[in-house]
Motif scaffolding. Structure first.
Motif, PDB file in Angstrom:
ATOM      1  N   VAL A 677       0.973  -1.223   0.094  1.00  0.00           N
ATOM      2  CA  VAL A 677       0.033   0.111  -0.019  1.00  0.00           C
ATOM      3  C   VAL A 677       0.986   1.455  -0.159  1.00  0.00           C
ATOM      4  CG1 VAL A 677      -1.702   1.529   1.245  1.00  0.00           C
ATOM      5  CG2 VAL A 677      -1.576  -1.192   1.170  1.00  0.00           C
ATOM      6  N   THR A 678       0.366   2.275  -0.758  1.00  0.00           N
ATOM      7  CA  THR A 678       0.891   3.532  -0.502  1.00  0.00           C
ATOM      8  C   THR A 678       0.004   4.625  -0.665  1.00  0.00           C
ATOM      9  OG1 THR A 678       2.736   5.291  -1.608  1.00  0.00           O
ATOM     10  CG2 THR A 678       1.352   3.882  -3.169  1.00  0.00           C
ATOM     11  N   GLY A 679       0.014   5.842  -0.046  1.00  0.00           N
ATOM     12  CA  GLY A 679      -0.921   6.867  -0.084  1.00  0.00           C
ATOM     13  C   GLY A 679      -1.218   7.484   1.361  1.00  0.00           C
ATOM     14  N   PHE A 686     -10.180  10.327   3.444  1.00  0.00           N
ATOM     15  CA  PHE A 686      -9.912  10.251   2.210  1.00  0.00           C
ATOM     16  C   PHE A 686      -8.503   9.958   1.713  1.00  0.00           C
ATOM     17  CE2 PHE A 686     -14.057  12.592   2.657  1.00  0.00           C
ATOM     18  CZ  PHE A 686     -15.021  11.994   1.930  1.00  0.00           C
ATOM     19  N   ILE A 687      -8.036   9.290   0.742  1.00  0.00           N
ATOM     20  CA  ILE A 687      -6.824   9.113   0.278  1.00  0.00           C
ATOM     21  C   ILE A 687      -6.315  10.223  -0.504  1.00  0.00           C
ATOM     22  CG2 ILE A 687      -5.255   7.412  -0.892  1.00  0.00           C
ATOM     23  CD1 ILE A 687      -6.493   6.209   1.707  1.00  0.00           C
ATOM     24  N   GLN A 688      -4.951  10.328  -0.287  1.00  0.00           N
ATOM     25  CA  GLN A 688      -4.559  11.678  -0.904  1.00  0.00           C
ATOM     26  C   GLN A 688      -3.487  11.026  -1.858  1.00  0.00           C
ATOM     27  OE1 GLN A 688      -5.438  15.110   2.537  1.00  0.00           O
ATOM     28  NE2 GLN A 688      -3.440  13.742   2.680  1.00  0.00           N
ATOM     29  N   PRO A 689      -3.029  11.872  -3.078  1.00  0.00           N
ATOM     30  CA  PRO A 689      -2.131  11.130  -3.738  1.00  0.00           C
ATOM     31  C   PRO A 689      -0.652  11.507  -3.220  1.00  0.00           C
ATOM     32  CG  PRO A 689      -2.598  13.613  -4.575  1.00  0.00           C
ATOM     33  CD  PRO A 689      -3.731  13.048  -3.406  1.00  0.00           C
ATOM     34  N   ILE A 716      -2.247  -1.092  -3.694  1.00  0.00           N
ATOM     35  CA  ILE A 716      -2.959  -0.232  -3.989  1.00  0.00           C
ATOM     36  C   ILE A 716      -2.284   1.169  -3.991  1.00  0.00           C
ATOM     37  CG2 ILE A 716      -4.807   0.756  -2.196  1.00  0.00           C
ATOM     38  CD1 ILE A 716      -5.154  -1.980  -1.023  1.00  0.00           C
ATOM     39  N   ILE A 717      -2.847   1.841  -4.722  1.00  0.00           N
ATOM     40  CA  ILE A 717      -2.608   3.370  -4.929  1.00  0.00           C
ATOM     41  C   ILE A 717      -3.537   4.387  -4.575  1.00  0.00           C
ATOM     42  CG2 ILE A 717      -0.687   2.732  -6.431  1.00  0.00           C
ATOM     43  CD1 ILE A 717      -2.179   3.594  -8.771  1.00  0.00           C
ATOM     44  N   PRO A 718      -3.450   5.591  -4.505  1.00  0.00           N
ATOM     45  CA  PRO A 718      -4.553   6.526  -4.386  1.00  0.00           C
ATOM     46  C   PRO A 718      -5.160   6.586  -5.876  1.00  0.00           C
ATOM     47  CG  PRO A 718      -2.520   7.374  -3.349  1.00  0.00           C
ATOM     48  CD  PRO A 718      -2.117   6.272  -3.884  1.00  0.00           C
ATOM     49  N   HIS A 719      -6.434   6.892  -5.831  1.00  0.00           N
ATOM     50  CA  HIS A 719      -7.083   7.111  -7.360  1.00  0.00           C
ATOM     51  C   HIS A 719      -6.464   8.071  -7.968  1.00  0.00           C
ATOM     52  CE1 HIS A 719     -10.282   8.001  -9.877  1.00  0.00           C
ATOM     53  NE2 HIS A 719     -10.677   6.607  -9.911  1.00  0.00           N
ATOM     54  N   ASN A 738      -2.844 -11.201 -15.631  1.00  0.00           N
ATOM     55  CA  ASN A 738      -3.432 -11.319 -14.169  1.00  0.00           C
ATOM     56  C   ASN A 738      -2.559 -12.153 -13.328  1.00  0.00           C
ATOM     57  OD1 ASN A 738      -6.073 -10.684 -15.158  1.00  0.00           O
ATOM     58  ND2 ASN A 738      -6.386 -12.578 -16.051  1.00  0.00           N
ATOM     59  N   LYS A 739      -1.142 -11.748 -13.178  1.00  0.00           N
ATOM     60  CA  LYS A 739      -0.156 -12.192 -12.566  1.00  0.00           C
ATOM     61  C   LYS A 739       0.080 -11.050 -11.524  1.00  0.00           C
ATOM     62  CE  LYS A 739       2.222 -15.433 -15.632  1.00  0.00           C
ATOM     63  NZ  LYS A 739       3.635 -15.695 -16.203  1.00  0.00           N
ATOM     64  N   PHE A 740      -0.243  -9.849 -11.637  1.00  0.00           N
ATOM     65  CA  PHE A 740       0.017  -8.613 -10.816  1.00  0.00           C
ATOM     66  C   PHE A 740      -1.195  -7.756 -10.828  1.00  0.00           C
ATOM     67  CE2 PHE A 740       2.105  -4.662  -9.370  1.00  0.00           C
ATOM     68  CZ  PHE A 740       2.602  -5.322  -8.283  1.00  0.00           C
ATOM     69  N   ARG A 741      -1.441  -7.260  -9.794  1.00  0.00           N
ATOM     70  CA  ARG A 741      -2.791  -6.334  -9.730  1.00  0.00           C
ATOM     71  C   ARG A 741      -2.338  -4.957  -9.171  1.00  0.00           C
ATOM     72  NH1 ARG A 741      -7.917  -9.178  -9.035  1.00  0.00           N
ATOM     73  NH2 ARG A 741      -7.698 -11.123  -9.742  1.00  0.00           N
ATOM     74  N   ILE A 742      -3.225  -3.971  -9.626  1.00  0.00           N
ATOM     75  CA  ILE A 742      -3.124  -2.460  -9.188  1.00  0.00           C
ATOM     76  C   ILE A 742      -4.216  -2.069  -9.125  1.00  0.00           C
ATOM     77  CG2 ILE A 742      -2.194  -0.239  -9.931  1.00  0.00           C
ATOM     78  CD1 ILE A 742      -0.147  -1.628 -11.544  1.00  0.00           C
ATOM     79  N   TYR A 743      -4.598  -1.705  -7.720  1.00  0.00           N
ATOM     80  CA  TYR A 743      -5.835  -1.081  -7.227  1.00  0.00           C
ATOM     81  C   TYR A 743      -5.744   0.327  -7.043  1.00  0.00           C
ATOM     82  CZ  TYR A 743      -6.650  -6.131  -5.854  1.00  0.00           C
ATOM     83  OH  TYR A 743      -7.012  -7.237  -6.037  1.00  0.00           O
ATOM     84  N   ALA A 744      -6.968   1.063  -7.202  1.00  0.00           N
ATOM     85  CA  ALA A 744      -6.983   2.511  -6.835  1.00  0.00           C
ATOM     86  C   ALA A 744      -8.038   2.802  -6.051  1.00  0.00           C
ATOM     87  CB  ALA A 744      -6.792   3.466  -8.117  1.00  0.00           C
ATOM     88  N   VAL A 745      -7.919   3.358  -4.874  1.00  0.00           N
ATOM     89  CA  VAL A 745      -8.860   3.701  -3.848  1.00  0.00           C
ATOM     90  C   VAL A 745      -9.147   4.935  -3.582  1.00  0.00           C
ATOM     91  CG1 VAL A 745      -8.737   1.390  -2.884  1.00  0.00           C
ATOM     92  CG2 VAL A 745      -7.401   3.403  -2.067  1.00  0.00           C
ATOM     93  N   ARG A 746     -10.164   5.791  -3.218  1.00  0.00           N
ATOM     94  CA  ARG A 746     -10.547   6.943  -2.867  1.00  0.00           C
ATOM     95  C   ARG A 746     -10.517   7.050  -1.388  1.00  0.00           C
ATOM     96  NH1 ARG A 746     -13.294   6.336  -7.570  1.00  0.00           N
ATOM     97  NH2 ARG A 746     -13.137   8.031  -9.202  1.00  0.00           N
ATOM     98  N   THR A 747     -10.907   6.037  -0.389  1.00  0.00           N
ATOM     99  CA  THR A 747     -11.076   6.043   0.805  1.00  0.00           C
ATOM    100  C   THR A 747     -10.482   4.977   1.586  1.00  0.00           C
ATOM    101  OG1 THR A 747     -13.087   4.949   0.808  1.00  0.00           O
ATOM    102  CG2 THR A 747     -13.268   7.202   0.396  1.00  0.00           C
TER     103      THR A 747
END
Length: 793
Positions: A677-679, A686-689, A716-719, A738-747
Motif C-alpha cells: 500500500v502507498t498513499g 480520504f486518500i491523498q496522492p 493499492i495506490i491513491p485514485h 493477471n499475475k499482478f494487480r494494481i488497485y486505486a482507492v479513494r477512501t
C-alpha cells in the motif's frame, strides 16, 4: 474488489508513431526552439526589453530545463539589436597622478587614439633632442650667452676696481666668485702664504673680510645675471619644445576636438612635456637605494606617463556583448590593479589597470550563476553597489595596497543588464532578507520542469531530436524511437498528460541510443535502441536496489508476500540516489492495547522521524476519534513502527498504510500480505496522492516476481495517482496476464476491504456500524478500551 482495479489502458499512455510527420528525423524540420516554456520566455523577453534601472533578471528553475542555454540564446537576440559599446582608455592624470582618468571613445576609436599618441610620443623623442641641438637653437643660445656673459664681466670689472684698492683680485671659478690677495700685482702663492707671520695673516684676513662685505652687492648682481641667464635659457628651450609640440600634438588635439576629455588630456600632456622635456633627452640618472647603486632610465619613467591604457577595445564587436562569467570572483568581475616588483618594492601605474567581465559586458548583458557569486560576500555586495550607483570602479580589496603605492582610478559609467541563474529557494532567501535584491532584480522568470503533452509539443520534441541528430552527427531516429522518447519524457514528468522540460535527461538518452545503434551496427535508431539505453542507464545506477533485493531474497530484510497477518502490512517508500530512484518495500507493524498513551510513533520517539511523517501519524488519531469515538472517550495505546528501518523516515505517503495496519490490529482481522500500500490520508479518511508511484509499483513488483507471481500480489495506490502511471512494459504485461494487480482507492474504507476481503461497514439508521464489519469491530474494541480505562481509575 475488481471494481478498484486499474484498467490496462490507464497504466501507461502510449505515443502513436503516426503523430510525427515523417518516418525518420532525416525528413523532419530541425528546431532549437525552447519547448513548453512560454511563461518563462515571455518574462525573460519582457525583462530584457526594459531599459530601466533595477530591471535586472533572476532566472529560476531546475538544472536541465534549458535555463542557461536559452537565457543566453534569447539575450543574444536582444543584444544583436543594440550597437556595440564604446571603447574606454585610462590615461595619466597630470594634476592628480594617483587618480588616472577614464576616457570614452566611439567604438573602434580607442586603438586609433592609442596608436596616434604612441606615434606622436615616438616622434617627440626624436624631434625634441633635434630641436635642442639645432643650429638655430645654438645660435640663439650663444647670442643669449654672449649678452649675459658681457653683463657679468662688466659687473666683475667693477668689482675688481674695488678689489685693487685692497690689493685683491676677484676670479670666477666653478665654486663661484672668489677673492684672491695680491703680492707685487700677482696672486699670492701657497708658499708665500705659508711664510707669512701670524700678524700678517690676521691683517690679510681682516682686509679680506672688509672687502667681501663691500663686494656683497656686486656678487649679488652677478648671481642675478646668472639666474636671469638660466631663466632665459629655460624659456628658450621651452619655446623650442613648444614649437615641436605645436607641430605634432596640436594636430592631434584638433583631430579629437569633439571629445572634451581627450582635448583636456592632450593639453595637459602638452604642458607636462614642456615642464619635463629633459625626459626626452635620453639621459640616465644614477641613484642610490640602501647603499647599492643602480640605474633608473629617466626617459622610461617619463615616457610611461604618456602611454595610453587601452582598457576596453570593442573594435571587434559588431553588436552589444553577452558575457557568461563562469567564475565570478571579485577580480574576474571588477578587474584589478596589477603591481610590478621592482627592487623589493611594489609599484604600479595607470597602465596596470586591468578590466573585468563587467567591463567586457558594459553596454550589454552579463549572465551569472547566483550560487557562485554568493560564495563571496564582497563580490555580491560590490555588484549591488555597482548596479545602484551605476558606476564601475576598479580597486583592489586585498593584497598589496598596504605595502605599496596605490591608485584610485576614475569610475566608468555602468550600463548593463544582469541575468542571475539560480533556483527558487535562493530567490526566496534573497527576496526576503536582502532589500537591495528586491530593488535591483524586479523581473523573475521561472523555467518549469514539465509541459503539456499535446500534439504541438510532441512534434516539437521530434524537431528537437532532429536538431540534435544534425548538430551532433547522430544516426537518424525513426518514429518508433521518437514515440519511445515521448513516453520516456512522460515517465520523467511522472504524468500521462505531461512531458518533461528537463531536456538534459532526454539528450543523454538520445546520445546513448545512438551509441547502441553503433554497437548493434544499425543505421537508424529505433525504439529498441532507446529502450536499451534506458535499461542500461538504470542498470549502471541500480546497485543499491539490487543489494536491497538480495537482502529481501535471503531473508535479511523480512518482507512477506503471501498469507495474512494482523497488524502487519507492506508499505512502500522511494529511495533517491541521484540519477536513479527506486521503490523499497517496508514492513510496518502496529500493536494496540488498553491504555491512554494514544498512538506512539516509535520512529519519532527515537528521533528517526521527520516532521511530515510525524504529522501523518498524528492525523490517525483524528481519524479514529472522529469516526469511532464520538460518544465515548478515545483511550488506547498503539505503537507503530517501520521494521528494520535504521535511518531517517519522512513524508506522509505511508499514513494510509499505517492506518490500515492500525485498523487490522483493532479489529483483529488479518491483512493480506500479498498487497502493498502507498498513499497518504486526511482526518476524514480520504486518500491523498503521493509521489514516485511508478517507482513504488515497480519496486514491489520486482519483489513479487522474485518470490513468485501468483496472481494475488498487487498494490493499492491513491485514485488520483492513476494519471501519473507510466509503468514499464514488463509490469503492464504481468497485469495483462493477471499475475499482478494494481488497485486505486479513494477512501480508507475501500482500501481496507481490499486488504481484508471484509466489508468496511457503513452507519445504519441507529448510527451504528453493521455487525461483523471492520468499522464495527474497531468501534467495539475502542469502546471496550474506554470501559477498561474507567474501571482502572
Amino acid at each position: 474488489m475488481d471494481n478498484y482495479l486499474v484498467s490496462l489502458d490507464k497504466l501507461k499512455k502510449k505515443c502513436d508513431c503516426e503523430v510525427f510527420e515523417s518516418k525518420t528525423t532525416e525528413d523532419l524540420s530541425t528546431s532549437r526552439e525552447l519547448i513548453g516554456q512560454d511563461r518563462a520566455m515571455e518574462a525573460l523577453k519582457y525583462g530584457l526589453s526594459i531599459s530601466r534601472k533595477g530591471y535586472n533578471i533572476y532566472v529560476s528553475g531546475f538544472t536541465g530545463t534549458g535555463r542557461n542555454s536559452y537565457s543566453h540564446l534569447v539575450t543574444k537576440k536582444f543584444a544583436d539589436k543594440k550597437d556595440a559599446p564604446k571603447d574606454w582608455c585610462y590615461v595619466y592624470n597630470f594634476k592628480k597622478p594617483s587618480s588616472p582618468k577614464a576616457i570614452s571613445l566611439k567604438t573602434g576609436q580607442g586603438k586609433l587614439f592609442k596608436k596616434d599618441v604612441d606615434t606622436v610620443i615616438k616622434k617627440l623623442v626624436l624631434e625634441i633632442p633635434k630641436a635642442l641641438d639645432s643650429k638655430e637653437y645654438e645660435n640663439s643660445r650663444n647670442l643669449t650667452y654672449t649678452v649675459y656673459q658681457k653683463k657679468a664681466k662688466n659687473i666683475l670689472a667693477e668689482l675688481n676696481d674695488l678689489a685693487n684698492e685692497y690689493n685683491f683680485v676677484f676670479r670666477q671659478t666653478e665654486n663661484g666668485i672668489l677673492s684672491i690677495p695680491l703680492k707685487d700685482g700677482k696672486p699670492i702663492t701657497d708658499e708665500e702664504l705659508n711664510n707669512m707671520s701670524k700678524e700678517e695673516i690676521e691683517a690679510l684676513t681682516n682686509t679680506s673680510n672688509e672687502l667681501n662685505h663691500k663686494a656683497y652687492d656686486y656678487v649679488r648682481r652677478i648671481k642675478k645675471v646668472e639666474n636671469d641667464f638660466n631663466t632665459e635659457m629655460k624659456k628658450l628651450k621651452e619655446s623650442k619644445v613648444i614649437e615641436v609640440l605645436d607641430q605634432y600634438v596640436t594636430p592631434l588635439i584638433e583631430k579629437y576636438d569633439e571629445n572634451q576629455k581627450i582635448r583636456e588630456y592632450l593639453n595637459d600632456m602638452k604642458d607636462d612635456i614642456v615642464k619635463n622635456y629633459e625626459g626626452f633627452l635620453g639621459k640616465d640618472n644614477e641613484r642610490q637605494v640602501q647603499g647599492f647603486p643602480f640605474m633608473i632610465n629617466s626617459e622610461e619613467d617619463t615616457m610611461k606617463r604618456y602611454e595610453i591604457n587601452l582598457f576596453m577595445d570593442n573594435s571587434y564587436k559588431k553588436k552589444a556583448p553577452v558575457v557568461k562569467e563562469m567564475n565570478p570572483t571579485y577580480y574576474n568581475l571588477f578587474g584589478k590593479i596589477d603591481y610590478i616588483n621592482q627592487f623589493g618594492g611594489y609599484k604600479t601605474d595607470h597602465t596596470q589597470i586591468k578590466p573585468g567581465s563587467l567591463h567586457e559586458a558594459n553596454g550589454g548583458y552579463i549572465i551569472l550563476q547566483v550560487k557562485d557569486i554568493l560564495q563571496s560576500g564582497k563580490t555580491w555586495e560590490s555588484l549591488k553597489r555597482a548596479l545602484i550607483t551605476e558606476q564601475l570602479k576598479v580597486e583592489n580589496i586585498t593584497g598589496l595596497n598596504i605595502i605599496s603605492e596605490t591608485l584610485s582610478p576614475e569610475p566608468i559609467p555602468l550600463d548593463i543588464k544582469v541575468i542571475l541563474i539560480g533556483d527558487f529557494k535562493i530567490y526566496q532567501l534573497l527576496y526576503n532578507y536582502d532589500d537591495d535584491f528586491k530593488k535591483l532584480f524586479k523581473i523573475r522568470t521561472d523555467f518549469d520542469i514539465e509541459m503539456d503533452r499535446n500534439l504541438e509539443n510532441i512534434r516539437k520534441i521530434g524537431s528537437f531530436v532532429a536538431y540534435q541528430c544534425k548538430e551532433q552527427n547522430l544516426k537518424p531516429f525513426d518514429n518508433t524511437g521518437l514515440a519511445t522518447i515521448i513516453e520516456y519524457s512522460s515517465r520523467l514528468a511522472a504524468h500521462q498528460d505531461k512531458l518533461t522540460a528537463r531536456f538534459n535527461d532526454l539528450v543523454e538518452i538520445i546520445y546513448e541510443a545512438d551509441q547502441w545503434a553503433n554497437i548493434r551496427d544499425k543505421s537508424i535508431v529505433t525504439k529498441d535502441e532507446v529502450n536499451i539505453a534506458i535499461e542500461k542507464r538504470d542498470f549502471r545506477n541500480n546497485i543499491h536496489e539490487e543489494k536491497m533485493t538480495e537482502a529481501i531474497e535471503s531473508g535479511i530484510i523480512i518482507i512477506d508476500t503471501k498469507g495474512e497477518k494482523i497488524g502487519e502490512i507492506n508499505g512502500l517508500s522511494v529511495v533517491n540516489i541521484g540519477q536513479y530512484m527506486f521503490g523499497r518495500p517496508n514492513k510496518i507493524t502496529v500493536n494496540t492495547f488498553a491504555g491512554k498513551e494514544g498512538i506512539i510513533n516509535i520512529e519519532r520517539e527515537v528521533k528517526q522521524s521527520g516532521s511530515i511523517h510525524d504529522k501523518g501519524v498524528l492525523i490517525l488519531g483524528g481519524y479514529l476519534g472522529e469516526k469511532y469515538a464520538k460518544d465515548f472517550p478515545l483511550t488506547l495505546t498503539a505503537s507503530i513502527t517501520f521494521e528494520q528501518s535504521y535511518g531517517g523516515i519522512d513524508g506522509d505517503s505511508a499514513s494510509s498504510t499505517e492506518l490500515y495496519a492500525l485498523l487490522s490490529s483493532l479489529s483483529g482481522k488479518p491483512i493480506k500480505q500479498s498487497i502493498a500500500v502507498t498513499g497518504s490520508v486526511n482526518q476524514k479518511g480520504f486518500i491523498q496522492p503521493i509521489g514516485g508511484v511508478n517507482e513504488k509499483i515497480e519496486g514491489y513488483y520486482k519483489i513479487c516476481k522474485l518470490k513468485g507471481l501468483t496472481g494475488e500480489k498487487g498494490i493499492i495506490i491513491p485514485h488520483q495517482n492513476i494519471q501519473n502511471l507510466m509503468l514499464k512494459d514488463e509490469v503492464i504485461e504481468a497485469v495483462r496476464n493477471n499475475k499482478f494487480r494494481i488497485y486505486a482507492v479513494r477512501t480508507i474504507d475501500e482500501g481496507i476491504e481490499i486488504l481484508t476481503r471484509i466489508k468496511a461497514g457503513k452507519l445504519n439508521n441507529n448510527n451504528q456500524y453493521e455487525k461483523g464489519t471492520i468499522n464495527y469491530l474497531v468501534q467495539e474494541k475502542l469502546r471496550n478500551y474506554a470501559e477498561l480505562s474507567k474501571s482502572y481509575k
